[in-house]
Design a protein around this motif. Structure first.
Motif, PDB file in Angstrom:
ATOM      1  N   ARG A  62      36.963  53.329  50.154  1.00 22.68           N
ATOM      2  CA  ARG A  62      38.274  53.487  50.902  1.00 22.68           C
ATOM      3  C   ARG A  62      38.865  54.636  51.300  1.00 22.68           C
ATOM      4  O   ARG A  62      38.698  55.589  51.134  1.00 22.68           O
ATOM      5  N   LEU A  64      42.825  55.704  52.535  1.00 22.63           N
ATOM      6  CA  LEU A  64      44.571  56.258  52.060  1.00 22.63           C
ATOM      7  C   LEU A  64      45.119  56.569  53.253  1.00 22.63           C
ATOM      8  O   LEU A  64      44.378  57.450  53.793  1.00 22.63           O
ATOM      9  N   GLY A  87      44.241  51.336  51.827  1.00 17.72           N
ATOM     10  CA  GLY A  87      45.743  51.546  51.108  1.00 17.72           C
ATOM     11  C   GLY A  87      46.724  52.497  52.068  1.00 17.72           C
ATOM     12  O   GLY A  87      46.220  52.980  52.899  1.00 17.72           O
ATOM     13  N   GLN A  92      51.898  59.440  50.716  1.00 17.86           N
ATOM     14  CA  GLN A  92      51.172  60.279  51.794  1.00 17.86           C
ATOM     15  C   GLN A  92      51.226  60.352  52.559  1.00 17.86           C
ATOM     16  O   GLN A  92      52.090  59.705  53.538  1.00 17.86           O
TER      17      GLN A  92
END
Length: 134
Positions: A62, A64, A87, A92
């Protein structure tokens, strides 16, 4: 972390990712490297980058990213025989990428604005560029 160098077994499908895998100071954080994505196709950029990141801690599962600043936002990228989840989060920072690996480990990368060109990337004594094979 030592610099990683990768020579492809076969010609690349895309240009090599612009990435430097050396510790980078960003204010009070110590990041594991920097990435200068191109502005056009985030999916293609990630497909080229992920095999390089796999060499840091093993397979990436994954990634991000910030929700801001991307013209497209793919939610999955197929790399070899696996699918990596992508994601996007509003909290972020746009200059950061969090990478989650199959072994449960994580690492952080600095993300340069996609409007920057390779000529704008800081010169480094040992830059890492790699081509994803296949």
């Amino acid at each position: 972390m030592a610099s990683l160098h990768h020579i492809p077994d076969s010609p690349p499908a895309t240009d090599p990712p612009r990435v430097w895998l050396e510790p980078v100071r960003d204010h009070h954080l110590l990041l594991d490297g920097s990435w200068w994505p191109g502005p056009d196709d985030l999916g293609a950029e990630l497909k080229a980058l992920l095999p390089v990141l796999d060499r840091v801690r093993g397979p990436v599962v994954r990634v991000l990213l910030s929700a801001a600043g991307w013209t497209s936002r793919p939610h999955h990228v197929v790399v070899g025989d696996r699918t990596v989840s992508i994601g996007y989060f509003s909290d972020q920072p746009p200059s950061m990428m969090t990478v989650l690996c199959r072994d449960g480990g994580t690492f952080m990368m600095r993300v340069a604005p996609s409007s920057r060109t390779a000529d704008d990337a800081p010169s480094t004594p040992d830059p890492f560029t790699a081509r994803a094979s296949g």
